[in-house]
Design an enzyme around this catalytic site. Structure first.
Site, PDB file in Angstrom:
ATOM      1  N   LYS A  13       0.883  -1.172   0.054  1.00 32.21           N
ATOM      2  CA  LYS A  13      -0.062  -0.125   0.149  1.00 32.21           C
ATOM      3  C   LYS A  13       0.972   1.377   0.144  1.00 32.21           C
ATOM      4  O   LYS A  13       0.629   2.158  -0.919  1.00 32.21           O
ATOM      5  CB  LYS A  13      -0.965  -0.012   1.405  1.00 32.21           C
ATOM      6  CG  LYS A  13      -1.874  -1.263   1.293  1.00 32.21           C
ATOM      7  CD  LYS A  13      -2.644  -1.023   2.446  1.00 32.21           C
ATOM      8  CE  LYS A  13      -1.971  -1.067   3.895  1.00 32.21           C
ATOM      9  NZ  LYS A  13      -1.223  -2.407   4.216  1.00 32.21           N
ATOM     10  N   ARG A  88      -9.235   1.838   8.671  1.00 36.94           N
ATOM     11  CA  ARG A  88      -8.634   0.538   9.135  1.00 36.94           C
ATOM     12  C   ARG A  88     -10.082  -0.362  10.028  1.00 36.94           C
ATOM     13  O   ARG A  88      -9.642  -1.485  10.405  1.00 36.94           O
ATOM     14  CB  ARG A  88      -7.786   0.534  10.282  1.00 36.94           C
ATOM     15  CG  ARG A  88      -6.371   0.119   9.434  1.00 36.94           C
ATOM     16  CD  ARG A  88      -5.391  -0.019  10.524  1.00 36.94           C
ATOM     17  NE  ARG A  88      -4.154  -0.748  10.240  1.00 36.94           N
ATOM     18  CZ  ARG A  88      -3.236  -0.359   9.706  1.00 36.94           C
ATOM     19  NH1 ARG A  88      -3.121   0.963   9.130  1.00 36.94           N
ATOM     20  NH2 ARG A  88      -2.146  -1.124   9.537  1.00 36.94           N
ATOM     21  N   ARG A 126      11.784  -5.714   4.643  1.00 35.29           N
ATOM     22  CA  ARG A 126      11.496  -4.029   4.642  1.00 35.29           C
ATOM     23  C   ARG A 126      12.517  -3.331   5.186  1.00 35.29           C
ATOM     24  O   ARG A 126      12.980  -3.483   6.532  1.00 35.29           O
ATOM     25  CB  ARG A 126      10.041  -3.786   4.930  1.00 35.29           C
ATOM     26  CG  ARG A 126      10.073  -2.225   5.093  1.00 35.29           C
ATOM     27  CD  ARG A 126       8.650  -1.793   5.258  1.00 35.29           C
ATOM     28  NE  ARG A 126       7.651  -2.594   6.079  1.00 35.29           N
ATOM     29  CZ  ARG A 126       6.774  -2.600   6.279  1.00 35.29           C
ATOM     30  NH1 ARG A 126       5.729  -2.146   5.294  1.00 35.29           N
ATOM     31  NH2 ARG A 126       5.873  -3.260   7.348  1.00 35.29           N
ATOM     32  N   ARG A 159      11.844  -1.201  11.001  1.00 35.89           N
ATOM     33  CA  ARG A 159      10.595  -1.032  11.772  1.00 35.89           C
ATOM     34  C   ARG A 159      10.311  -1.897  12.930  1.00 35.89           C
ATOM     35  O   ARG A 159      10.575  -3.001  12.907  1.00 35.89           O
ATOM     36  CB  ARG A 159       9.160  -1.122  11.216  1.00 35.89           C
ATOM     37  CG  ARG A 159       8.810   0.323  10.393  1.00 35.89           C
ATOM     38  CD  ARG A 159       7.784   0.214   9.393  1.00 35.89           C
ATOM     39  NE  ARG A 159       6.581  -0.397   9.926  1.00 35.89           N
ATOM     40  CZ  ARG A 159       5.489  -0.242   9.145  1.00 35.89           C
ATOM     41  NH1 ARG A 159       5.387   0.140   8.036  1.00 35.89           N
ATOM     42  NH2 ARG A 159       4.368  -0.825   9.764  1.00 35.89           N
ATOM     43  N   ARG A 170      -0.546  -8.255  13.485  1.00 29.15           N
ATOM     44  CA  ARG A 170      -1.063  -7.302  12.785  1.00 29.15           C
ATOM     45  C   ARG A 170      -1.923  -7.939  11.633  1.00 29.15           C
ATOM     46  O   ARG A 170      -3.030  -7.347  11.300  1.00 29.15           O
ATOM     47  CB  ARG A 170       0.049  -6.465  12.091  1.00 29.15           C
ATOM     48  CG  ARG A 170       0.801  -5.351  12.860  1.00 29.15           C
ATOM     49  CD  ARG A 170       2.124  -4.874  12.593  1.00 29.15           C
ATOM     50  NE  ARG A 170       2.117  -4.601  10.979  1.00 29.15           N
ATOM     51  CZ  ARG A 170       3.043  -4.225  10.525  1.00 29.15           C
ATOM     52  NH1 ARG A 170       4.446  -4.704  11.093  1.00 29.15           N
ATOM     53  NH2 ARG A 170       3.160  -3.944   9.170  1.00 29.15           N
TER      54      ARG A 170
HETATM   55  P1  AP5 Z   1       4.868  -1.581   1.706  1.00 27.21           P
HETATM   56  O1  AP5 Z   1       4.527  -0.721   0.461  1.00 27.21           O
HETATM   57  O2  AP5 Z   1       5.690  -0.850   2.997  1.00 27.21           O
HETATM   58  O3  AP5 Z   1       3.729  -2.365   2.373  1.00 27.21           O
HETATM   59  P2  AP5 Z   1       2.355  -1.772   3.151  1.00 27.21           P
HETATM   60  O4  AP5 Z   1       1.151  -2.515   2.531  1.00 27.21           O
HETATM   61  O5  AP5 Z   1       2.338  -0.352   3.033  1.00 27.21           O
HETATM   62  O6  AP5 Z   1       2.506  -2.355   4.482  1.00 27.21           O
HETATM   63  P3  AP5 Z   1       2.655  -1.907   6.040  1.00 27.21           P
HETATM   64  O7  AP5 Z   1       3.174  -3.059   6.979  1.00 27.21           O
HETATM   65  O8  AP5 Z   1       3.279  -0.521   6.130  1.00 27.21           O
HETATM   66  O9  AP5 Z   1       1.267  -1.766   6.427  1.00 27.21           O
HETATM   67  P4  AP5 Z   1       0.351  -1.869   7.851  1.00 27.21           P
HETATM   68  O10 AP5 Z   1      -0.778  -1.662   7.318  1.00 27.21           O
HETATM   69  O11 AP5 Z   1       0.529  -2.845   8.661  1.00 27.21           O
HETATM   70  O12 AP5 Z   1       1.549  -0.836   8.650  1.00 27.21           O
HETATM   71  P5  AP5 Z   1       0.977   0.737   8.802  1.00 27.21           P
HETATM   72  O13 AP5 Z   1       2.319   1.692   8.821  1.00 27.21           O
HETATM   73  O14 AP5 Z   1      -0.270   1.238   8.034  1.00 27.21           O
HETATM   74  O15 AP5 Z   1       5.683  -2.761   1.055  1.00 27.21           O
HETATM   75  C1  AP5 Z   1       6.299  -3.784   1.944  1.00 27.21           C
HETATM   76  C2  AP5 Z   1       7.595  -4.255   1.484  1.00 27.21           C
HETATM   77  O16 AP5 Z   1       7.490  -5.059   0.282  1.00 27.21           O
HETATM   78  C3  AP5 Z   1       8.436  -3.105   1.369  1.00 27.21           C
HETATM   79  O17 AP5 Z   1       9.958  -3.745   1.680  1.00 27.21           O
HETATM   80  C4  AP5 Z   1       8.534  -3.105  -0.354  1.00 27.21           C
HETATM   81  O18 AP5 Z   1       9.781  -2.452  -0.790  1.00 27.21           O
HETATM   82  C5  AP5 Z   1       8.233  -4.593  -0.734  1.00 27.21           C
HETATM   83  N1  AP5 Z   1       7.215  -4.496  -2.160  1.00 27.21           N
HETATM   84  C6  AP5 Z   1       6.287  -3.667  -2.099  1.00 27.21           C
HETATM   85  N2  AP5 Z   1       5.599  -3.767  -3.164  1.00 27.21           N
HETATM   86  C7  AP5 Z   1       6.256  -4.980  -3.793  1.00 27.21           C
HETATM   87  C8  AP5 Z   1       6.172  -5.698  -4.807  1.00 27.21           C
HETATM   88  N3  AP5 Z   1       5.172  -5.435  -5.773  1.00 27.21           N
HETATM   89  N4  AP5 Z   1       7.035  -6.763  -5.217  1.00 27.21           N
HETATM   90  C9  AP5 Z   1       8.073  -7.051  -4.158  1.00 27.21           C
HETATM   91  N5  AP5 Z   1       8.496  -6.072  -3.136  1.00 27.21           N
HETATM   92  C10 AP5 Z   1       7.368  -5.258  -3.067  1.00 27.21           C
HETATM   93  O19 AP5 Z   1       0.629   0.570  10.433  1.00 27.21           O
HETATM   94  C11 AP5 Z   1       1.522   0.250  11.485  1.00 27.21           C
HETATM   95  C12 AP5 Z   1       0.734   0.451  12.582  1.00 27.21           C
HETATM   96  O20 AP5 Z   1       0.364   1.816  13.019  1.00 27.21           O
HETATM   97  C13 AP5 Z   1      -0.429  -0.367  12.921  1.00 27.21           C
HETATM   98  O21 AP5 Z   1      -0.213  -1.619  13.327  1.00 27.21           O
HETATM   99  C14 AP5 Z   1      -1.376   0.299  14.017  1.00 27.21           C
HETATM  100  O22 AP5 Z   1      -0.816   0.108  15.207  1.00 27.21           O
HETATM  101  C15 AP5 Z   1      -0.955   1.998  13.498  1.00 27.21           C
HETATM  102  N6  AP5 Z   1      -2.044   2.460  12.433  1.00 27.21           N
HETATM  103  C16 AP5 Z   1      -1.668   2.879  11.361  1.00 27.21           C
HETATM  104  N7  AP5 Z   1      -3.008   3.385  10.818  1.00 27.21           N
HETATM  105  C17 AP5 Z   1      -3.819   3.083  11.713  1.00 27.21           C
HETATM  106  C18 AP5 Z   1      -5.310   3.335  11.829  1.00 27.21           C
HETATM  107  N8  AP5 Z   1      -5.800   3.792  10.581  1.00 27.21           N
HETATM  108  N9  AP5 Z   1      -5.862   3.455  12.733  1.00 27.21           N
HETATM  109  C19 AP5 Z   1      -5.361   2.465  14.021  1.00 27.21           C
HETATM  110  N10 AP5 Z   1      -4.243   2.465  14.102  1.00 27.21           N
HETATM  111  C20 AP5 Z   1      -3.363   2.670  12.977  1.00 27.21           C
END
Ligand code: AP5
Ligand code: ZN
Length: 215
Positions: A13, A88, A126, A159, A170
């Protein structure tokens, strides 16, 4: 145009939101990045969010929704935004509908599909830039020089919540609380499904091809 990117943790994402933001010239709003920014600046919000993020749980809605409401009021969001990691749960989704309603609401909610096993592999490899937040993967998307950001030379780090036991929670939280949004956006005819297992540029091309052309 307001877009909501859906998908399991690690689906891509953030990676896709950044690419779309450059191409469409509208901002990316990542609640995870906003929390991490606050944490690195040791704000009250950041320290509160850390307690939840370290466990892989969701940060409480009232905090998260208010943070997004403030961000969306900024002028650069008037033409649209790409939401990544928000909403979410259903409560956040209805709040976002209200926030974007004056601007025409959500245009599309692409769901980036990826198997859990592959998501785990992506998350464990990552690396993120401490300075600009750019995201790399040691194998799939490596920087030119190991451990150093291509964009600004910042240090790359892993991270805290990318440890396997936190990632498992998660994923659990995703299926329990976030996956119902798939039905929510499907019912509004806003859901499109994208195969996230292909290379980054291919996923991006498919995403661009499904976007509405007239908004
Ligand atoms: P990446 O693009 O980083 O993936 P992502 O889907 O963004 O994954 P996240 O782990 O960041 O999502 P998340 O929803 O768990 O975390 P968030 O920060 O929102 O890609 C992943 C890896 O793959 C990278 O290394 C990339 O280079 C590689 N890659 C990408 N595309 C590829 C491809 N096509 N082929 C090969 N490799 C590829 O949330 C973290 C925490 O914050 C949550 O657990 C929660 O505690 C809090 N939080 C965040 N938002 C909320 C909310 N709305 N409400 C409540 N708590 C929240
Ligand atoms: Zn950087």
């Amino acid at each position: 145009m307001y877009l909501v990117l859906l998908g399991v943790p690690g689906a891509g994402k953030g990676t896709q939101a950044r690419l779309l933001s450059e191409k469409l010239q509208i901002p990316q709003i990542s609640t995870g990045d906003l929390f991490r920014y606050n944490l690195s600046h040791e704000t009250e919000l950041g320290l509160l969010a850390k307690q939840y993020m370290d466990r892989g749980d969701l940060v409480p809605d009232e905090v998260t929704i208010q943070m997004v409401a403030e961000r969306i009021r900024q002028e650069d969001c008037a033409r649209g935004a790409i939401f990544d990691g928000f909403p979410r749960n259903l409560n956040q989704a209805t709040a976002l509908d209200q926030m974007t309603a004056p601007h025409g609401g959500i245009s599309l909610a692409p769901l980036i599909h990826l198997e859990d096993e592959e998501a785990m592999r992506r998350i464990t490899g990552r690396r993120v830039c401490r300075q600009c937040g750019a995201v790399y993967h040691v194998e799939f998307n490596p920087p030119a020089r190991e451990g150093i950001c291509d964009i600004d030379g910042g240090e790359l780090y892993q991270r805290d919540d990318d440890k396997p036991e936190t990632v498992r929670n998660r994923l659990y939280v995703y299926y329990k609380q976030t996956a119902p949004l798939i039905g929510y956006y499907f019912a509004k005819s806003l859901l499109v499904e994208i195969d996230g297992s292909r290379p980054i540029e291919e996923v991006n091309r498919e995403l661009l091809s499904v976007l509405p052309q007239d908004v």
